[in-house]
Write a protein that holds these residues in place. Sequence first.
Motif, PDB file in Angstrom:
ATOM      1  N   VAL A  45       0.889  -1.298   0.007  1.00 39.05           N
ATOM      2  CA  VAL A  45       0.164  -0.065  -0.006  1.00 39.05           C
ATOM      3  C   VAL A  45       0.774   1.129  -0.054  1.00 39.05           C
ATOM      4  CG1 VAL A  45      -1.585   1.349   1.278  1.00 39.05           C
ATOM      5  CG2 VAL A  45      -1.891  -1.069   0.868  1.00 39.05           C
ATOM      6  N   ALA A  46       2.080   1.118   0.813  1.00 40.21           N
ATOM      7  CA  ALA A  46       2.897   2.558   0.927  1.00 40.21           C
ATOM      8  C   ALA A  46       3.519   2.772  -0.502  1.00 40.21           C
ATOM      9  CB  ALA A  46       4.031   2.146   1.769  1.00 40.21           C
ATOM     10  N   ALA A  47       3.805   1.564  -0.945  1.00 35.93           N
ATOM     11  CA  ALA A  47       4.694   1.823  -2.350  1.00 35.93           C
ATOM     12  C   ALA A  47       3.591   2.305  -3.428  1.00 35.93           C
ATOM     13  CB  ALA A  47       5.282   0.406  -2.993  1.00 35.93           C
ATOM     14  N   TYR A  48       2.297   1.821  -3.630  1.00 36.99           N
ATOM     15  CA  TYR A  48       1.250   2.230  -4.714  1.00 36.99           C
ATOM     16  C   TYR A  48       0.823   3.700  -4.302  1.00 36.99           C
ATOM     17  CZ  TYR A  48       0.606  -1.929  -7.213  1.00 36.99           C
ATOM     18  OH  TYR A  48       0.576  -2.986  -8.103  1.00 36.99           O
ATOM     19  N   GLU A  49       1.045   4.184  -2.964  1.00 35.94           N
ATOM     20  CA  GLU A  49       0.362   5.392  -2.581  1.00 35.94           C
ATOM     21  C   GLU A  49       1.812   6.443  -2.847  1.00 35.94           C
ATOM     22  OE1 GLU A  49      -0.279   5.129   1.820  1.00 35.94           O
ATOM     23  OE2 GLU A  49      -2.615   5.004   1.346  1.00 35.94           O
ATOM     24  N   ALA A  50       2.980   6.089  -2.853  1.00 35.86           N
ATOM     25  CA  ALA A  50       3.913   7.053  -3.035  1.00 35.86           C
ATOM     26  C   ALA A  50       4.073   7.042  -4.469  1.00 35.86           C
ATOM     27  CB  ALA A  50       5.402   6.205  -2.488  1.00 35.86           C
ATOM     28  N   ASP A  51       3.814   6.093  -5.424  1.00 35.55           N
ATOM     29  CA  ASP A  51       3.593   6.113  -6.602  1.00 35.55           C
ATOM     30  C   ASP A  51       2.438   6.968  -7.219  1.00 35.55           C
ATOM     31  OD1 ASP A  51       5.859   5.518  -7.978  1.00 35.55           O
ATOM     32  OD2 ASP A  51       4.879   3.391  -8.892  1.00 35.55           O
ATOM     33  N   GLY A  52       1.702   7.633  -6.441  1.00 38.43           N
ATOM     34  CA  GLY A  52       0.353   8.081  -6.756  1.00 38.43           C
ATOM     35  C   GLY A  52      -0.633   7.181  -7.346  1.00 38.43           C
ATOM     36  N   GLN A  53      -0.432   5.811  -7.232  1.00 40.35           N
ATOM     37  CA  GLN A  53      -1.439   4.891  -7.996  1.00 40.35           C
ATOM     38  C   GLN A  53      -2.743   4.751  -7.103  1.00 40.35           C
ATOM     39  OE1 GLN A  53       0.043   1.674 -10.293  1.00 40.35           O
ATOM     40  NE2 GLN A  53       2.011   2.126  -9.524  1.00 40.35           N
ATOM     41  N   LEU A  54      -2.900   5.237  -5.977  1.00 38.67           N
ATOM     42  CA  LEU A  54      -4.183   4.910  -5.211  1.00 38.67           C
ATOM     43  C   LEU A  54      -4.844   6.394  -5.263  1.00 38.67           C
ATOM     44  CD1 LEU A  54      -3.128   2.613  -2.352  1.00 38.67           C
ATOM     45  CD2 LEU A  54      -4.132   2.123  -4.514  1.00 38.67           C
ATOM     46  N   LYS A  55      -4.405   7.270  -5.854  1.00 36.67           N
ATOM     47  CA  LYS A  55      -5.371   8.530  -5.713  1.00 36.67           C
ATOM     48  C   LYS A  55      -6.928   8.215  -6.532  1.00 36.67           C
ATOM     49  CE  LYS A  55      -1.740  12.178  -5.625  1.00 36.67           C
ATOM     50  NZ  LYS A  55      -0.441  12.028  -6.421  1.00 36.67           N
ATOM     51  N   GLY A  56      -7.876   8.593  -5.948  1.00 37.13           N
ATOM     52  CA  GLY A  56      -9.184   8.464  -6.226  1.00 37.13           C
ATOM     53  C   GLY A  56      -9.551   6.960  -6.564  1.00 37.13           C
ATOM     54  N   GLU A  57      -8.653   5.954  -6.118  1.00 37.44           N
ATOM     55  CA  GLU A  57      -9.045   4.673  -6.271  1.00 37.44           C
ATOM     56  C   GLU A  57     -10.192   4.234  -5.211  1.00 37.44           C
ATOM     57  OE1 GLU A  57      -7.893   2.249  -8.417  1.00 37.44           O
ATOM     58  OE2 GLU A  57      -6.912   4.118  -9.319  1.00 37.44           O
ATOM     59  N   HIS A  58     -11.017   3.649  -5.435  1.00 32.57           N
ATOM     60  CA  HIS A  58     -12.046   3.012  -4.466  1.00 32.57           C
ATOM     61  C   HIS A  58     -11.882   1.451  -4.183  1.00 32.57           C
ATOM     62  CE1 HIS A  58     -13.685   7.133  -4.645  1.00 32.57           C
ATOM     63  NE2 HIS A  58     -13.720   6.896  -6.004  1.00 32.57           N
ATOM     64  N   GLY A  59     -11.420   1.067  -3.367  1.00 32.46           N
ATOM     65  CA  GLY A  59     -11.112  -0.290  -2.897  1.00 32.46           C
ATOM     66  C   GLY A  59      -9.831  -0.971  -3.293  1.00 32.46           C
ATOM     67  N   TYR A  60      -8.970  -0.519  -4.016  1.00 25.59           N
ATOM     68  CA  TYR A  60      -7.829  -1.075  -4.414  1.00 25.59           C
ATOM     69  C   TYR A  60      -6.830  -1.198  -3.353  1.00 25.59           C
ATOM     70  CZ  TYR A  60      -4.536  -3.395  -7.696  1.00 25.59           C
ATOM     71  OH  TYR A  60      -3.459  -4.110  -8.382  1.00 25.59           O
ATOM     72  N   GLY A  61      -6.766  -0.429  -2.439  1.00 26.66           N
ATOM     73  CA  GLY A  61      -6.008  -0.379  -1.212  1.00 26.66           C
ATOM     74  C   GLY A  61      -6.282  -1.584  -0.558  1.00 26.66           C
ATOM     75  N   THR A  62      -7.377  -2.017  -0.509  1.00 24.87           N
ATOM     76  CA  THR A  62      -7.864  -3.059   0.472  1.00 24.87           C
ATOM     77  C   THR A  62      -7.522  -4.424  -0.312  1.00 24.87           C
ATOM     78  OG1 THR A  62      -9.919  -1.450   1.163  1.00 24.87           O
ATOM     79  CG2 THR A  62      -9.951  -4.207   1.443  1.00 24.87           C
ATOM     80  N   VAL A  63      -7.724  -4.463  -1.640  1.00 22.18           N
ATOM     81  CA  VAL A  63      -7.103  -5.556  -2.235  1.00 22.18           C
ATOM     82  C   VAL A  63      -5.720  -5.645  -2.283  1.00 22.18           C
ATOM     83  CG1 VAL A  63      -6.862  -6.684  -4.639  1.00 22.18           C
ATOM     84  CG2 VAL A  63      -8.894  -5.260  -4.049  1.00 22.18           C
ATOM     85  N   LEU A  64      -4.830  -4.639  -2.364  1.00 22.75           N
ATOM     86  CA  LEU A  64      -3.432  -4.827  -2.140  1.00 22.75           C
ATOM     87  C   LEU A  64      -3.133  -5.416  -0.595  1.00 22.75           C
ATOM     88  CD1 LEU A  64      -2.271  -1.325  -3.715  1.00 22.75           C
ATOM     89  CD2 LEU A  64      -2.142  -3.889  -4.852  1.00 22.75           C
ATOM     90  N   ALA A  65      -3.886  -4.887   0.255  1.00 29.45           N
ATOM     91  CA  ALA A  65      -3.507  -5.101   1.807  1.00 29.45           C
ATOM     92  C   ALA A  65      -3.896  -6.603   2.138  1.00 29.45           C
ATOM     93  CB  ALA A  65      -4.012  -4.067   2.713  1.00 29.45           C
ATOM     94  N   ASP A  66      -4.833  -7.194   1.270  1.00 32.09           N
ATOM     95  CA  ASP A  66      -5.220  -8.608   1.427  1.00 32.09           C
ATOM     96  C   ASP A  66      -4.347  -9.670   1.171  1.00 32.09           C
ATOM     97  OD1 ASP A  66      -6.630 -10.959   1.959  1.00 32.09           O
ATOM     98  OD2 ASP A  66      -8.338 -10.036   0.922  1.00 32.09           O
ATOM     99  N   VAL A  67      -3.123  -9.790   1.626  1.00 29.46           N
ATOM    100  CA  VAL A  67      -2.209 -10.678   1.317  1.00 29.46           C
ATOM    101  C   VAL A  67      -2.615 -12.052   1.311  1.00 29.46           C
ATOM    102  CG1 VAL A  67       0.406 -11.422   1.503  1.00 29.46           C
ATOM    103  CG2 VAL A  67      -0.364  -8.750   1.915  1.00 29.46           C
ATOM    104  N   SER A  68      -3.340 -12.663   2.369  1.00 26.50           N
ATOM    105  CA  SER A  68      -3.981 -13.884   2.668  1.00 26.50           C
ATOM    106  C   SER A  68      -4.476 -14.290   1.429  1.00 26.50           C
ATOM    107  CB  SER A  68      -4.259 -14.021   3.882  1.00 26.50           C
ATOM    108  OG  SER A  68      -5.696 -13.295   4.027  1.00 26.50           O
ATOM    109  N   THR A  69      -5.380 -13.654   0.938  1.00 28.69           N
ATOM    110  CA  THR A  69      -6.203 -13.917  -0.331  1.00 28.69           C
ATOM    111  C   THR A  69      -5.388 -14.193  -1.604  1.00 28.69           C
ATOM    112  OG1 THR A  69      -8.259 -12.778   0.686  1.00 28.69           O
ATOM    113  CG2 THR A  69      -7.993 -13.328  -1.805  1.00 28.69           C
ATOM    114  N   ARG A  70      -4.472 -13.320  -1.602  1.00 31.91           N
ATOM    115  CA  ARG A  70      -3.395 -13.440  -2.875  1.00 31.91           C
ATOM    116  C   ARG A  70      -2.684 -14.753  -2.693  1.00 31.91           C
ATOM    117  NH1 ARG A  70       0.174  -9.018  -3.155  1.00 31.91           N
ATOM    118  NH2 ARG A  70      -0.758  -7.970  -1.345  1.00 31.91           N
ATOM    119  N   ALA A  71      -2.274 -15.068  -1.584  1.00 30.18           N
ATOM    120  CA  ALA A  71      -1.336 -16.203  -1.238  1.00 30.18           C
ATOM    121  C   ALA A  71      -2.268 -17.625  -1.590  1.00 30.18           C
ATOM    122  CB  ALA A  71      -0.908 -16.106   0.163  1.00 30.18           C
ATOM    123  N   VAL A  72      -3.547 -17.546  -1.426  1.00 34.88           N
ATOM    124  CA  VAL A  72      -4.462 -18.881  -1.648  1.00 34.88           C
ATOM    125  C   VAL A  72      -4.366 -19.063  -3.128  1.00 34.88           C
ATOM    126  CG1 VAL A  72      -6.491 -19.720  -1.887  1.00 34.88           C
ATOM    127  CG2 VAL A  72      -5.680 -18.482   0.327  1.00 34.88           C
TER     128      VAL A  72
END
Length: 169
Positions: free
Chosen positions: A22-49
């Motif tokens: 989340v920090a890297a995406y925010e620093a890159d300006g990639q979460l501006k105006g995004e709705h919900g993608y930060g939550t997807v990025l933070a949900d590591v356990s779902t990705r790991a499955v």
Amino acid sequence: MSGLRVRPAEPADFPAVARLTVAAYEADGQLKGEHGYGTVLADVSTRAVSGEVLVAVDEVTDAVLGSVTFVLPGTPFAELSGPGEAEFRMLAVDPGAQGRGVGAALAKACVERAAELGCTAVVICVRAGMAESAHRLYSRLGFVRAPEKDWSPAADVDLLGLRLDLTRG
């Protein structure tokens, strides 16, 4: 790069992976105006499955410096890979660790994993207007533009497809 080790993420790594992604995406300006993608990025356990979450760690401190999710076609996080292709997503480097070769180490690990699995190519997408350093990294690794893979997941989010052919050279 010396001082770095890439390994599969363990559940104990997930909070650090969530934070740095989340920090890297925010620093890159990639979460501006995004709705919900930060939550997807933070949900590591779902990705790991449904994919392989890899981390780059400092060999001395074992601190997690970056992560990436490696996926195969047909899995929930695959966006553009087709038959025989692998894909990686959500490559992120802790803003405080940039410039140490973390991104390159993670991308190379995904390419090596794809080759181990017998894949013929690796595909990724990058956000149009993304940092020039990311485009340089992928170009150095041999990725080339694949306009047929371009897509847009949301208004004002244009993603450019890149492809690395593993059957050449």
